[in-house]
Design a protein around this motif. Structure first.
Motif, mmCIF file in Angstrom:
data_model
loop_
_atom_site.group_PDB
_atom_site.id
_atom_site.type_symbol
_atom_site.label_atom_id
_atom_site.label_comp_id
_atom_site.label_asym_id
_atom_site.label_seq_id
_atom_site.Cartn_x
_atom_site.Cartn_y
_atom_site.Cartn_z
ATOM 1 N N SER A 1 -13.468 6.179 12.320
ATOM 2 C CA SER A 1 -12.875 5.072 13.081
ATOM 3 C C SER A 1 -11.459 4.886 12.552
ATOM 4 N N SER A 2 -10.714 3.961 13.147
ATOM 5 C CA SER A 2 -9.316 3.799 12.746
ATOM 6 C C SER A 2 -9.206 3.177 11.357
ATOM 7 N N PHE A 3 -8.083 3.457 10.696
ATOM 8 C CA PHE A 3 -7.730 2.697 9.505
ATOM 9 C C PHE A 3 -7.417 1.278 9.972
ATOM 10 N N HIS A 4 -8.130 0.297 9.415
ATOM 11 C CA HIS A 4 -8.138 -1.040 10.011
ATOM 12 C C HIS A 4 -7.760 -2.099 8.993
ATOM 13 N N TYR A 5 -6.926 -3.065 9.451
ATOM 14 C CA TYR A 5 -6.520 -4.204 8.640
ATOM 15 C C TYR A 5 -6.539 -5.438 9.527
ATOM 16 N N SER A 6 -7.108 -6.546 9.014
ATOM 17 C CA SER A 6 -7.142 -7.792 9.773
ATOM 18 C C SER A 6 -7.011 -8.968 8.816
ATOM 19 N N GLU A 7 -5.957 -9.784 9.026
ATOM 20 C CA GLU A 7 -5.692 -10.926 8.163
ATOM 21 C C GLU A 7 -5.023 -12.012 8.978
ATOM 22 N N GLY A 8 -5.519 -13.250 8.885
ATOM 23 C CA GLY A 8 -5.029 -14.283 9.759
ATOM 24 C C GLY A 8 -4.412 -15.485 9.083
ATOM 25 N N VAL A 9 -4.205 -15.431 7.766
ATOM 26 C CA VAL A 9 -3.667 -16.578 7.037
ATOM 27 C C VAL A 9 -2.141 -16.519 6.961
ATOM 28 N N GLY A 10 -1.585 -15.320 6.836
ATOM 29 C CA GLY A 10 -0.139 -15.200 6.789
ATOM 30 C C GLY A 10 0.408 -14.459 5.597
ATOM 31 N N TRP A 11 -0.407 -13.647 4.931
ATOM 32 C CA TRP A 11 0.073 -12.854 3.804
ATOM 33 C C TRP A 11 0.801 -11.607 4.303
ATOM 34 N N ASP A 12 1.829 -11.197 3.554
ATOM 35 C CA ASP A 12 2.631 -10.042 3.934
ATOM 36 C C ASP A 12 1.894 -8.738 3.611
ATOM 37 N N LEU A 13 2.303 -7.678 4.322
ATOM 38 C CA LEU A 13 1.736 -6.353 4.094
ATOM 39 C C LEU A 13 2.829 -5.311 4.261
ATOM 40 N N GLU A 14 2.913 -4.378 3.315
ATOM 41 C CA GLU A 14 3.829 -3.245 3.414
ATOM 42 C C GLU A 14 3.043 -1.962 3.203
ATOM 43 N N ILE A 15 3.108 -1.051 4.182
ATOM 44 C CA ILE A 15 2.447 0.244 4.111
ATOM 45 C C ILE A 15 3.523 1.316 4.199
ATOM 46 N N SER A 16 3.548 2.247 3.255
ATOM 47 C CA SER A 16 4.562 3.292 3.293
ATOM 48 C C SER A 16 4.010 4.597 2.755
ATOM 49 N N VAL B 1 0.860 -1.181 0.000
ATOM 50 C CA VAL B 1 0.000 0.000 0.000
ATOM 51 C C VAL B 1 0.897 1.231 0.000
ATOM 52 N N LYS B 2 0.887 1.976 -1.095
ATOM 53 C CA LYS B 2 1.668 3.199 -1.229
ATOM 54 C C LYS B 2 0.753 4.397 -0.998
ATOM 55 N N ILE B 3 1.149 5.261 -0.064
ATOM 56 C CA ILE B 3 0.320 6.410 0.299
ATOM 57 C C ILE B 3 0.994 7.670 -0.224
ATOM 58 N N ALA B 4 0.285 8.401 -1.096
ATOM 59 C CA ALA B 4 0.826 9.640 -1.647
ATOM 60 C C ALA B 4 0.923 10.698 -0.555
ATOM 61 N N GLU B 5 1.876 11.598 -0.685
ATOM 62 C CA GLU B 5 2.027 12.668 0.283
ATOM 63 C C GLU B 5 0.729 13.471 0.409
ATOM 64 N N GLY B 6 0.381 13.824 1.655
ATOM 65 C CA GLY B 6 -0.855 14.550 1.899
ATOM 66 C C GLY B 6 -1.321 14.305 3.320
ATOM 67 N N ILE B 7 -2.559 14.720 3.611
ATOM 68 C CA ILE B 7 -3.161 14.558 4.934
ATOM 69 C C ILE B 7 -4.362 13.618 4.812
ATOM 70 N N TYR B 8 -4.398 12.607 5.681
ATOM 71 C CA TYR B 8 -5.435 11.578 5.654
ATOM 72 C C TYR B 8 -6.084 11.522 7.039
ATOM 73 N N THR B 9 -7.290 12.022 7.148
ATOM 74 C CA THR B 9 -8.018 12.025 8.418
ATOM 75 C C THR B 9 -8.780 10.722 8.562
ATOM 76 N N THR B 10 -8.748 10.140 9.745
ATOM 77 C CA THR B 10 -9.458 8.882 9.970
ATOM 78 C C THR B 10 -10.951 9.056 9.682
ATOM 79 N N PRO B 11 -11.581 8.079 9.037
ATOM 80 C CA PRO B 11 -12.974 8.209 8.600
ATOM 81 C C PRO B 11 -13.979 7.834 9.689
#
Length: 396
Positions: free
Chosen positions: A92-107, A80-90
């Protein structure tokens, strides 16, 4: 297995390789067949890559949550690539939930290049990509299970949480309710500013992963309303954590305890390494160890230490860090005791590598400076440049 894959693609590769080998040695003159096999190889490579990885470019809060929602269920390794800027929570929190074992990169820190809003990442300065909780909600909640590798980088976590939030006003990372997290987590080059919660105002972390890394992050002006710490990092099982080259300064609790620093809970089978950090002016406690696991405290500027005595204690001191003056300015001045006072792991280490040498200080500091500039790394999240000569033009 950690990495899931498409079974048909996996079975196709040995077949393609065998056909390619036969054609090369037996049917080499038949160039048409070779071209067909080359095309088939490229096609299978593209299918394999697309079946195992997905990439998202986000430019709004809605797109960010949509990307995290899709990544939770698409059964792929996600970026997940996030462009420069301001991101206000909608709401509730920005939420991610995964239980199988896939990788995630947020930058964060991505900018436009040839029409792609996330086409390039230059300095990656976290102050250019702001996730804002607006003083009401936790900013980001990551729930992960299985052997997944998670990376979060180049983001400013600002104004997260509220006085009654149970923990992790900026970021909370923990295992899913049903599956323990046993992968590696890397949290680097982020800034956590003005977050709040009942406890663990900036970050709450729990994992059973083998070795996770917190490096080159800034934590400042965060408030825990029951007085219990800015960061709470917990490990169990046969696991370990490296907390290196971070700046934790001017955090506090608003109760009589006023514990604004970092707390590590290390069980008997896990290990914690704390090195090259600035831990200063955080109320009544800057660093607290608890639990019965092995702990290293090496080459830190740490003022008020409490809890279980560290197993290993080397090169630590307590002194005014002498930072350059300015709002959110954490660069050491040229006369600061932080300059060149850190420990740089050697390039060549024994095999198997001892736990206290199996870490890396990163290539750049939190704001994009080259991490090591004068032969040795500084303490803290920001590296100072070389001191200019006093008489650069002689006496003219």
């Amino acid at each position: 297995m950690k990495k899931n894959s498409n079974c048909c693609v996996d079975l196709a590769w040995p077949i393609i390789f065998s056909i390619w080998t036969v054609c090369f040695y037996v049917f080499q003159p038949r160039r048409l067949l070779m071209k067909l096999l080359a095309s088939l190889t490229i096609t299978m490579w593209l299918v394999s890559a697309s079946s195992q990885a997905a990439e998202f470019c986000v430019t709004s809060s809605a797109e960010l949550q949509s990307a995290l929602t899709n990544a939770s269920t698409n059964n792929q390794h996600d970026t997940v690539k996030i462009a420069e800027g301001i991101y206000t929570t909608p709401g509730s929190s920005f939420h991610y939930s995964e239980g199988v074992g896939w990788d995630l990169e947020i930058s964060g820190g991505w900018t436009e290049f040839f029409g792609n809003p996330c086409g390039q990442q230059l300095s990656g300065n976290p102050y250019n990509t702001t996730l804002d909780g607006n003083g009401t909600t936790r900013i980001m909640n990551i729930e992960s299970g299985g052997n997944s590798d998670i990376t979060i980088s180049n983001l400013l976590f600002l104004n997260g949480g509220n006085p009654t939030l149970t923990g992790g006003g900026g970021l909370r990372f923990w295992s899913t309710n049903t599956v323990a997290h046993t992968g590696r987590v890397t949290i680097e080059r982020n800034a956590f500013v003005n977050n709040q919660a009942e406890e663990s105002s900036a970050l709450y972390f729990f994992s059973s992963g083998p070795k996770s890394h917190f490096r080159n992050n800034i934590f400042t002006l965060n408030t825990s309303h029951d007085g219990s710490y800015t960061l709470d990092i917990n490990y169990d099982l046969d696991s370990g954590v490296y907390f290196t080259n971070n700046t934790v300064i001017n955090n506090a609790g608003d109760s009589m305890n006023n514990y604004g620093g970092v707390r590590f809970f290390t069980t008997a089978n896990s290990t914690t390494y704390v090195g090259n950090n600035l831990l200063y002016d955080n109320g009544n406690r800057d660093l607290h160890f608890s639990g019965s696991g092995e702990t290293y405290l090496n080459y830190n500027n740490v003022d008020l230490l409490s809890g279980t005595a560290p197993t290993h204690f080397t090169g630590n001191f307590s002194a005014d860090p002498e930072l350059i003056e300015g709002f959110l300015e954490f660069t050491p001045s040229f006369g600061s005791p932080l300059v060149n006072a850190g420990f740089d792991p050697p390039n060549f280490v024994p095999i198997p590598t001892p736990f206290d040498l199996a870490w890396f200080e990163g290539t750049h500091d939190v704001v994009g400076n080259v991490r090591k500039q004068q032969g040795r790394v500084d303490i803290g999240a920001v590296e100072t440049g070389p001191e200019p000569p006093i008489f650069i033009n002689g006496f003219e």
